[in-house]
Design a protein around this motif. Structure first.
Motif, PDB file in Angstrom:
ATOM      1  N   MET A  31       0.856  -1.182   0.000  1.00 31.75           N
ATOM      2  CA  MET A  31       0.000   0.000   0.000  1.00 31.75           C
ATOM      3  C   MET A  31       0.892   1.232   0.000  1.00 31.75           C
ATOM      4  O   MET A  31       1.798   1.354   0.832  1.00 31.75           O
ATOM      5  CB  MET A  31      -0.901   0.048   1.223  1.00 31.75           C
ATOM      6  N   VAL A  32       0.635   2.146  -0.919  1.00 32.61           N
ATOM      7  CA  VAL A  32       1.365   3.411  -0.995  1.00 32.61           C
ATOM      8  C   VAL A  32       0.407   4.514  -0.574  1.00 32.61           C
ATOM      9  O   VAL A  32      -0.685   4.641  -1.133  1.00 32.61           O
ATOM     10  CB  VAL A  32       1.894   3.669  -2.420  1.00 32.61           C
ATOM     11  N   LEU A  33       0.813   5.299   0.404  1.00 32.01           N
ATOM     12  CA  LEU A  33      -0.009   6.388   0.915  1.00 32.01           C
ATOM     13  C   LEU A  33       0.700   7.712   0.640  1.00 32.01           C
ATOM     14  O   LEU A  33       1.757   7.989   1.218  1.00 32.01           O
ATOM     15  CB  LEU A  33      -0.236   6.218   2.419  1.00 32.01           C
ATOM     16  N   VAL A  34       0.128   8.491  -0.247  1.00 32.47           N
ATOM     17  CA  VAL A  34       0.661   9.812  -0.574  1.00 32.47           C
ATOM     18  C   VAL A  34      -0.047  10.804   0.342  1.00 32.47           C
ATOM     19  O   VAL A  34      -1.275  10.916   0.308  1.00 32.47           O
ATOM     20  CB  VAL A  34       0.417  10.155  -2.063  1.00 32.47           C
ATOM     21  N   ASP A  35       0.734  11.507   1.172  1.00 33.08           N
ATOM     22  CA  ASP A  35       0.134  12.372   2.190  1.00 33.08           C
ATOM     23  C   ASP A  35       0.659  13.806   2.077  1.00 33.08           C
ATOM     24  O   ASP A  35       1.653  14.176   2.699  1.00 33.08           O
ATOM     25  CB  ASP A  35       0.424  11.813   3.579  1.00 33.08           C
ATOM     26  N   PRO A  36      -0.039  14.631   1.283  1.00 26.61           N
ATOM     27  CA  PRO A  36       0.378  16.026   1.135  1.00 26.61           C
ATOM     28  C   PRO A  36       0.039  16.885   2.347  1.00 26.61           C
ATOM     29  O   PRO A  36       0.455  18.036   2.422  1.00 26.61           O
ATOM     30  CB  PRO A  36      -0.402  16.490  -0.094  1.00 26.61           C
ATOM     31  N   HIS A  46       3.585   0.751   2.885  1.00 33.32           N
ATOM     32  CA  HIS A  46       3.302  -0.350   3.798  1.00 33.32           C
ATOM     33  C   HIS A  46       3.461  -1.649   3.014  1.00 33.32           C
ATOM     34  O   HIS A  46       2.993  -1.742   1.874  1.00 33.32           O
ATOM     35  CB  HIS A  46       1.864  -0.275   4.321  1.00 33.32           C
ATOM     36  N   SER A  47       4.068  -2.661   3.644  1.00 33.51           N
ATOM     37  CA  SER A  47       4.236  -3.942   2.957  1.00 33.51           C
ATOM     38  C   SER A  47       4.274  -5.097   3.957  1.00 33.51           C
ATOM     39  O   SER A  47       4.289  -4.882   5.167  1.00 33.51           O
ATOM     40  CB  SER A  47       5.506  -3.936   2.106  1.00 33.51           C
ATOM     41  N   ASP A  48       4.305  -6.305   3.427  1.00 34.46           N
ATOM     42  CA  ASP A  48       4.374  -7.540   4.192  1.00 34.46           C
ATOM     43  C   ASP A  48       3.165  -7.703   5.125  1.00 34.46           C
ATOM     44  O   ASP A  48       3.309  -7.717   6.352  1.00 34.46           O
ATOM     45  CB  ASP A  48       5.688  -7.595   4.980  1.00 34.46           C
ATOM     46  N   GLY A  52      -3.718  -9.096   9.353  1.00 32.45           N
ATOM     47  CA  GLY A  52      -4.453  -7.845   9.299  1.00 32.45           C
ATOM     48  C   GLY A  52      -3.649  -6.584   9.530  1.00 32.45           C
ATOM     49  O   GLY A  52      -4.222  -5.510   9.700  1.00 32.45           O
ATOM     50  N   ARG A  53      -2.312  -6.708   9.524  1.00 33.68           N
ATOM     51  CA  ARG A  53      -1.451  -5.532   9.720  1.00 33.68           C
ATOM     52  C   ARG A  53      -0.261  -5.623   8.786  1.00 33.68           C
ATOM     53  O   ARG A  53       0.251  -6.707   8.520  1.00 33.68           O
ATOM     54  CB  ARG A  53      -0.934  -5.467  11.152  1.00 33.68           C
ATOM     55  N   TYR A  54       0.198  -4.463   8.344  1.00 31.53           N
ATOM     56  CA  TYR A  54       1.438  -4.427   7.580  1.00 31.53           C
ATOM     57  C   TYR A  54       2.598  -4.490   8.557  1.00 31.53           C
ATOM     58  O   TYR A  54       2.621  -3.761   9.551  1.00 31.53           O
ATOM     59  CB  TYR A  54       1.519  -3.161   6.718  1.00 31.53           C
ATOM     60  N   GLN A  55       3.553  -5.350   8.263  1.00 35.63           N
ATOM     61  CA  GLN A  55       4.699  -5.554   9.147  1.00 35.63           C
ATOM     62  C   GLN A  55       5.827  -4.558   8.894  1.00 35.63           C
ATOM     63  O   GLN A  55       6.635  -4.304   9.777  1.00 35.63           O
ATOM     64  CB  GLN A  55       5.227  -6.979   8.986  1.00 35.63           C
ATOM     65  N   VAL A  56       5.893  -4.027   7.673  1.00 34.28           N
ATOM     66  CA  VAL A  56       6.976  -3.121   7.302  1.00 34.28           C
ATOM     67  C   VAL A  56       6.377  -1.810   6.801  1.00 34.28           C
ATOM     68  O   VAL A  56       5.473  -1.811   5.959  1.00 34.28           O
ATOM     69  CB  VAL A  56       7.875  -3.743   6.211  1.00 34.28           C
TER      70      VAL A  56
END
Length: 85
Positions: A31-36, A46-48, A52-56
């Motif tokens: 998941m890529v979150l672009v936060d301006p 976010h990855s791995d 139910g949670r991203y580990q990295v």
């Protein structure tokens, strides 16, 4: 394989907190979150996903490169987002 979200004023809590859990729970690898709206504006990857949670999670301010890990496997130049801030 990958989902991307852009944080907006009306959805900050959903974009930053709820959606990562939803996507991780669904098994989306990245998941890529672009936060301006953060200071400095940033991109978080976010990855791995597990249980139910991203580990990295890694974050870079606009203007820097950030790794988009496997299964995508590339580097994102976040300077492209500086034009929209």
């Amino acid at each position: 394989m990958l989902v991307a979200e852009v944080v907006s004023k009306g959805s900050t809590e959903d974009d930053r907190l709820k959606k990562p859990a939803i996507y991780a729970g669904g098994g989306v690898p990245v998941m890529v979150l672009v936060d301006p709206l953060t200071r400095p504006a940033s991109v978080t990857v976010h990855s791995d996903p597990k249980e139910g949670r991203y580990q990295v999670t890694s974050t870079a301010p606009f203007g820097r490169e950030i790794l988009i890990p496997h299964p995508i496997g590339c580097t994102l130049d976040t300077s492209v987002f500086e034009e929209v801030v």
